[in-house]
Design a protein around this motif. Structure first.
Motif, PDB file in Angstrom:
ATOM      1  N   ILE A  80      52.608  12.858  -3.299  1.00 36.38           N
ATOM      2  CA  ILE A  80      51.781  13.930  -2.746  1.00 36.38           C
ATOM      3  C   ILE A  80      51.379  13.595  -1.317  1.00 36.38           C
ATOM      4  O   ILE A  80      51.407  12.442  -0.893  1.00 36.38           O
ATOM      5  CB  ILE A  80      50.522  14.163  -3.600  1.00 36.38           C
ATOM      6  N   LYS A  81      51.015  14.623  -0.569  1.00 33.79           N
ATOM      7  CA  LYS A  81      50.585  14.469   0.819  1.00 33.79           C
ATOM      8  C   LYS A  81      51.590  13.651   1.620  1.00 33.79           C
ATOM      9  O   LYS A  81      51.232  12.757   2.391  1.00 33.79           O
ATOM     10  CB  LYS A  81      49.205  13.832   0.886  1.00 33.79           C
ATOM     11  N   GLY A  82      52.866  13.947   1.427  1.00 35.36           N
ATOM     12  CA  GLY A  82      53.909  13.220   2.117  1.00 35.36           C
ATOM     13  C   GLY A  82      54.353  13.915   3.391  1.00 35.36           C
ATOM     14  O   GLY A  82      54.179  15.124   3.564  1.00 35.36           O
ATOM     15  N   ASP A  83      54.963  13.121   4.287  1.00 37.02           N
ATOM     16  CA  ASP A  83      55.533  13.691   5.510  1.00 37.02           C
ATOM     17  C   ASP A  83      56.902  13.100   5.797  1.00 37.02           C
ATOM     18  O   ASP A  83      57.382  13.139   6.929  1.00 37.02           O
ATOM     19  CB  ASP A  83      54.599  13.469   6.698  1.00 37.02           C
ATOM     20  N   GLY A  84      57.540  12.537   4.753  1.00 39.23           N
ATOM     21  CA  GLY A  84      58.840  11.923   4.922  1.00 39.23           C
ATOM     22  C   GLY A  84      58.784  10.430   5.136  1.00 39.23           C
ATOM     23  O   GLY A  84      59.725   9.709   4.815  1.00 39.23           O
ATOM     24  N   THR A  85      57.660   9.951   5.668  1.00 43.69           N
ATOM     25  CA  THR A  85      57.472   8.511   5.892  1.00 43.69           C
ATOM     26  C   THR A  85      56.283   7.988   5.098  1.00 43.69           C
ATOM     27  O   THR A  85      56.374   6.970   4.413  1.00 43.69           O
ATOM     28  CB  THR A  85      57.253   8.217   7.386  1.00 43.69           C
TER      29      THR A  85
END
Length: 497
Positions: free
Chosen positions: A385-390
């Motif tokens: 969750i609350k990911g941005d790819g990194t």
């Protein structure tokens, strides 16, 4: 970094908050107070001290109206002596006027500390808790020996109907002291509870009754307290024992405590009754933070701190032991939209396999049921969750070891500037054992910008923690650790109000 304020948790409009104070219902609304520090220094969180009681009210315990500070720090008593800042305590509605301030006066007994000396003072309100007057005889419980009792704090007061007197539980270092009073002004020490395990310095005790499995013939007492589980692979949290209170002392059923929440950020918990619930259940709320790193978090937006969701707690027999289970109160359902759902998918190490619905936003809830069926060879389900790819936070369930988990060591900005010890405390993976090692697991995951609360199988296990995601970190993925699992259902619902 994300700077949005949580949308369905109690937070201060500005500056610092910590311990919630036990709410009460009066004048058609719930009254909650929390410790507030208007002098909080964001550049140096260790500077600028002293807390006081801030007042908020609600009719549904979900949406709260802010009012003001009602009990101020650093005010002198009638002799001109400064008793210090205003710390944790409890307020009661004195229905029968035992204290002499009038029927239904609100009487707050709380810790004041000056020059490192902790004492208990009394404040009373005759306008339903909107303003308070200090009692002329403060402190009502002077510290009997500051050298021997450096920790003498956090009074929790209840009315014991069996003995027709007030009972106070007080944190005194490694013990909980019990006191009684007929008038809330004069207190007599009667006994102490000493945990049989090392839990560090105890804080914020709580004493109450619940019916096990809703059976009135199995009514039992619960003694809870803020404790440190570092010797047992845990963090600080809320430990509790079931047992018996005979009007004089508390006798625990077991030497070892249980824990209300296995996450890193659920502390200073208070619980309270509702007449509509009887002894079948009651409500609880905690402070979402941890003294292991509270001074090192990347506070932003001009405010610091939040409370947990309000939970309904009950005692249920699990593996032969009376155990507290917790679920968010039903009123939270009203703030979410109808949501979008998928059913009957497969979970693999490839996030595209689960075919989750498209979603975005910082505040939402996820309800999901995952099974390890015949032919499934997966080990654990992971929800990123609350990911941005990194960066991102991972929650999930390990079918091999029958435990839920919460991982935030790459959640975003929280640990970038932390010293070694706070970073280790923040980064540690937290787990919660799930009874009976089920092959089907249900997770309710409440995300509110910078916090996550995970309720497993209707609250038999809970993990609560803060997160500090990067700006724009809004993706959600579901994968397995290895192999394949079955996604029975997945529903995402955003906040609609």
């Amino acid at each position: 970094m994300s700077e949005a304020r949580p949308s369905y948790h109690v937070t201060p409009q500005s500056e610092w908050m910590n311990d919630p104070q036990r709410p009460f219902f009066l004048g058609g609304e719930w009254h909650l107070y929390y410790l507030y520090n208007a002098d909080f220094n964001f550049s140096d969180p260790t500077a600028g001290g002293g807390t006081e009681w801030y007042h908020v009210t609600s009719q549904d315990m979900v949406t709260w109206t802010e009012h003001s500070v009602v009990i101020e720090k650093y005010q002198p008593n009638q002799n001109g002596v400064y008793l210090g800042d205003i710390e944790t305590g409890s307020a009661v509605v004195d229905t029968d006027n035992t204290a002499g301030f009038g029927a239904n006066a609100v009487v707050a007994i709380l810790t004041q500390m000056a020059d490192g000396i902790q004492q208990q003072s009394l404040f009373y309100s005759t306008d339903n808790g909107y303003t308070f007057t200090p009692f002329s005889g403060n402190p009502v419980m002077p510290n009997p020996d500051p050298t021997a009792k450096p920790a003498f704090r956090d009074p929790k007061v209840i009315w014991d109907s069996a003995s027709a007197e007030w009972v106070m539980a007080l944190a005194e270092g490694n013990k909980i002291g019990f006191y009684t009073s007929s008038n809330l002004k004069t207190w007599t020490y009667i006994s102490g509870f000493f945990p049989q395990v090392d839990l560090g310095v105890l804080e914020c005790p709580d004493l109450y009754q619940l019916d096990v499995d809703g059976d009135v013939t199995k009514r039992t007492w619960v003694l809870a307290m803020g404790a440190n589980g570092y010797l047992y692979g845990r963090t600080t949290g809320t430990a509790y024992w079931t047992g018996d209170w005979d009007g004089t002392e508390f006798t625990a059923d077991n030497d070892l405590p249980q824990w209300m929440d296995s996450g890193p950020d659920f502390y200073a918990t208070v619980s309270w009754a509702d007449s509509s619930l009887g002894y079948a259940s009651r409500y609880a709320i905690g402070w979402m933070n941890n003294w292991g790193y509270a001074d090192d978090l990347p506070y932003y937006g001009g405010w610091a701190g939040q409370d947990s969701l309000v939970r309904e707690i009950s005692l249920v027999t699990i593996d032969g032991t009376a155990t507290l289970v917790s679920v968010p109160i039903s009123s939270y359902a009203d703030i979410f939209d109808t949501g979008v759902s998928v059913y009957g998918k497969t979970i693999t190490t490839d996030p595209s396999t689960a075919s989750l619905p498209e979603m975005a936003g910082g505040a939402y809830v996820v309800y999901t049921t995952v099974s390890k069926n015949v032919g499934d060879d997966g080990d654990e389900v992971r929800i990123r969750i609350k990911g941005d790819g990194t960066f991102g936070t991972t929650v999930g369930y390990d079918f091999v070891h029958a435990q839920a988990f919460f991982v935030r060591d790459v959640d975003g900005v929280a640990t970038e500037s932390m010293a070694t010890a706070p970073k280790q405390a923040y980064d540690a993976v937290r787990t919660a054992p799930v009874p009976l090692a089920p092959s089907t697991i249900t997770l309710s995951v409440y995300v509110d910008w910078n916090s996550v609360e995970i309720f497993v199988n209707n609250g038999v296990a809970i993990l609560s923690g803060l997160i500090y995601p990067d700006s724009g970190a809004e993706t959600i993925e579901m994968v397995s650790g290895t192999g394949q699992l079955t996604l029975d259902s997945f529903t995402y619902a955003g906040v609609s109000v």
